[in-house]
Design an enzyme around this catalytic site. Structure first.
Site, PDB file in Angstrom:
ATOM      1  N   ASP A   1      54.612  41.275  42.093  1.00 25.35           N
ATOM      2  CA  ASP A   1      53.332  41.927  42.384  1.00 25.35           C
ATOM      3  C   ASP A   1      53.458  43.421  42.091  1.00 25.35           C
ATOM      4  O   ASP A   1      54.477  44.023  42.438  1.00 25.35           O
ATOM      5  CB  ASP A   1      52.995  41.725  43.879  1.00 25.35           C
TER       6      ASP A   1
ATOM      7  N   HIS B   1      47.865  48.858  37.104  1.00 26.36           N
ATOM      8  CA  HIS B   1      47.923  48.369  38.483  1.00 26.36           C
ATOM      9  C   HIS B   1      48.932  47.239  38.672  1.00 26.36           C
ATOM     10  O   HIS B   1      49.250  46.877  39.793  1.00 26.36           O
ATOM     11  CB  HIS B   1      46.533  47.901  38.926  1.00 26.36           C
TER      12      HIS B   1
HETATM   13  C1  G6P Z   1      44.240  42.559  40.028  1.00 24.72           C
HETATM   14  C2  G6P Z   1      44.101  43.408  38.778  1.00 24.72           C
HETATM   15  C3  G6P Z   1      42.698  44.008  38.684  1.00 24.72           C
HETATM   16  C4  G6P Z   1      41.673  42.920  38.842  1.00 24.72           C
HETATM   17  C5  G6P Z   1      41.869  42.143  40.139  1.00 24.72           C
HETATM   18  C6  G6P Z   1      40.874  40.997  40.320  1.00 24.72           C
HETATM   19  O1  G6P Z   1      44.250  43.376  41.156  1.00 24.72           O
HETATM   20  O2  G6P Z   1      45.082  44.431  38.756  1.00 24.72           O
HETATM   21  O3  G6P Z   1      42.537  44.660  37.426  1.00 24.72           O
HETATM   22  O4  G6P Z   1      40.367  43.468  38.791  1.00 24.72           O
HETATM   23  O5  G6P Z   1      43.183  41.622  40.139  1.00 24.72           O
HETATM   24  O6  G6P Z   1      40.892  40.131  39.213  1.00 24.72           O
HETATM   25  P1  G6P Z   1      39.613  39.891  38.296  1.00 24.72           P
HETATM   26  O7  G6P Z   1      40.138  39.171  37.100  1.00 24.72           O
HETATM   27  O8  G6P Z   1      38.686  39.071  39.125  1.00 24.72           O
HETATM   28  O9  G6P Z   1      39.017  41.235  37.954  1.00 24.72           O
END
Ligand code: G6P
Length: 481
Positions: A380, A169
């Site tokens: 990003d 992602h």
């Molecule tokens: C980004 C990453 C995700 C992640 C999200 C929130 O979008 O690509 O993998 O889940 O951030 O971050 P966190 O560390 O809270 O899961």
């Protein structure tokens, strides 16, 4: 229940992600319930899970706790436990203080610690073992994101019968940066365990293939690597730009509740004639320091009148135990406080800064009232806020200011593009977006709305899973790079 988990009658479709798609709700009597977590990925994959009979493998978000698997909305939740030390070393450490900054152009300094990588390996193995346990014979397993890059090869070793996909992602960095990583070869070999590796943009796929060619012994031919060794297979690398549930967002933004909330918000802000909005996770990749400085200068110089215009910035709390995120929070508090104390007067400040998370309906209301939406990350993978704004803003009169360093810039070409490092350029683009002719704004917004309604999240999942099922028999799309 060992029968359900045997390869003979296990799940035919398995998603593996660091986080589960559910949040735990505990009521006043201590009764536990699990609610579907908001978020694009969950919305996208839930229908597929139901249709294919799925299981979701992930961490439920708290340390030192074993949670039993359970059924939820027609699929199985398979929790993977993490100890407090693993949260620190695998999640906060290697995932978010090594890989996250490195993969985002090193906009913060990546830290390299051998114990962190050991924990990353250990936790990745646990996820792979869980997936191997719940997947049925020949099942499709779709592994998500940078926290789990070793899972594909670990899983292939355990279960060579599986169809393994991986989607990153976030950006995949160029060789010049990736080469810093002391475990670069292990990460590449980990990803190569997949039959199909998906990236947000074609540049990610080509960075990956170039690294495979230079840093491993495998042969690369156009969009694929031919693996040498015992477990011979082909790993294809292509771009699948992720999107949102466009219709769902637009319906939400047009609901009576969101419309009422938007009106309330506007009046709380003193009905200014121009509303600038930013909504981000509080992350140093989002370009908040530069953006706030640019907006502050526009107010201080008198280009914007604080009685007439407001900049509403929402920063959602994130990864608060990681040092770099704490520093960022303090910097932004200081910056906003300094600007607000110098411009305007008594009454509503020029910059309304909220460090909080809001329900989706409130976000939709904010998108509704944003005359200019400012999305200016330093780097990003995609940036879904940009797409959500386009889906939610009613009518064709809004304007999107977008960083050229967001994956979304490849698709949302009619946005007002900026280089977030160029403060003067950013100030000009923000003012152009605010003062452009209605005809120009409409032409741009129409094109943007067409893009996000034609390329929604269902299309994304379908394109990836079709290619994975066909194991690359379909030709890559022409002219992608
Ligand atoms: C980004 C990453 C995700 C992640 C999200 C929130 O979008 O690509 O993998 O889940 O951030 O971050 P966190 O560390 O809270 O899961």
């Amino acid at each position: 229940d060992t029968t359900r988990q045997s390869p003979e009658n296990g799940a035919t479709f398995v998603v593996v992600a660091n986080r589960l798609p559910v949040d735990r709700i505990v009521d006043e009597n201590g009764a536990v319930d699990w609610k579907t977590a908001p978020g694009g990925l969950v919305t996208a994959l839930e229908p597929v899970m139901r249709q294919r009979g799925g299981a979701w493998v992930g961490w439920h978000g708290a340390p030192d706790e074993e949670v039993e698997s359970f059924e939820h909305d027609g699929y199985t939740i398979e929790p993977v436990p993490l100890t407090a030390e693993e949260v620190e070393e695998y999640y906060e450490g290697f995932s978010n203080a090594t890989l996250w900054p490195l993969y985002h152009d090193s906009v913060a300094y990546p830290e390299y610690h051998r114990e962190w990588f050991d924990a990353y390996k250990r936790v990745n193995r646990r996820f792979a073992e869980k997936a191997a346990q719940v997947a049925g014979e020949g099942a499709t397993v779709w592994v998500q994101d940078y926290q789990l890059q070793l899972v594909p090869s670990m899983l292939r070793e355990l279960r060579p019968d599986l169809n393994i996909g991986f989607f990153l992602h976030i950006p995949f960095p160029p060789m010049e940066l990736f080469d810093q990583l002391p475990w670069r070869r292990e990460i590449l070999e980990g990803l190569l365990g997949a039959d199909l590796v998906g990236f947000q943009v074609p540049g990610g796929a080509s960075n990956f293939l170039r690294l495979v060619r230079r840093r491993t012994d495998h042969r690369v031919d156009r969009d694929r690597a031919k693996l040498i060794g015992e477990n011979q297979h082909t790993c294809i690398a292509r771009a699948y730009p992720i999107s949102i549930d466009t219709q769902g967002f637009s319906d939400l933004a047009n609901s009576p509740e969101a419309i009422a909330e938007a009106e309330q918000l506007l009046s709380d802000l003193g009905n200014p004639s121009t509303v600038f909005v930013g909504i981000d996770r509080l992350d140093y990749t989002k370009g908040l320091r530069q953006r706030i400085r640019a907006m502050g200068e526009l107010f201080a110089e008198g280009t914007l009148d604080p009685h007439d215009a407001v900049f509403l910035q929402v920063a959602t709390p994130s990864r608060e135990r990681v040092e770099e995120y704490r520093r960022l929070r303090d910097d932004i508090d200081l910056l906003v406080g300094r600007i607000n104390s110098e411009v305007g007067g008594v009454g509503r400040p020029a910059i309304v800064y909220l460090h909080a998370s809001f329900p989706r309906a409130t976000m939709a209301a904010m998108y509704r009232i944003a005359d200019v939406m400012i999305v200016t990350p330093l780097r990003d993978g995609m940036n879904l806020v940009a797409k959500e704004y386009v889906a939610c803003h009613p009518g064709p009169d809004g304007a999107l200011v977008l960083s050229e360093f967001a994956g979304a810039a490849r698709e949302l070409r009619q946005a007002y593009m900026v280089n977030p490092y160029d403060l003067n350029g950013m100030k000009e683009a923000v003012m152009k977006a605010a003062t452009d002719t209605p005809q120009n704004k409409r032409r741009r917004m129409r094109a943007l709305k067409k893009q996000v309604s034609e390329n929604n999240i269902d299309k994304w999942a379908e394109r990836f899973l079709n290619d994975l099922d066909a194991k690359g028999e379909t030709a890559p799309e022409e002219g992608e790079d």
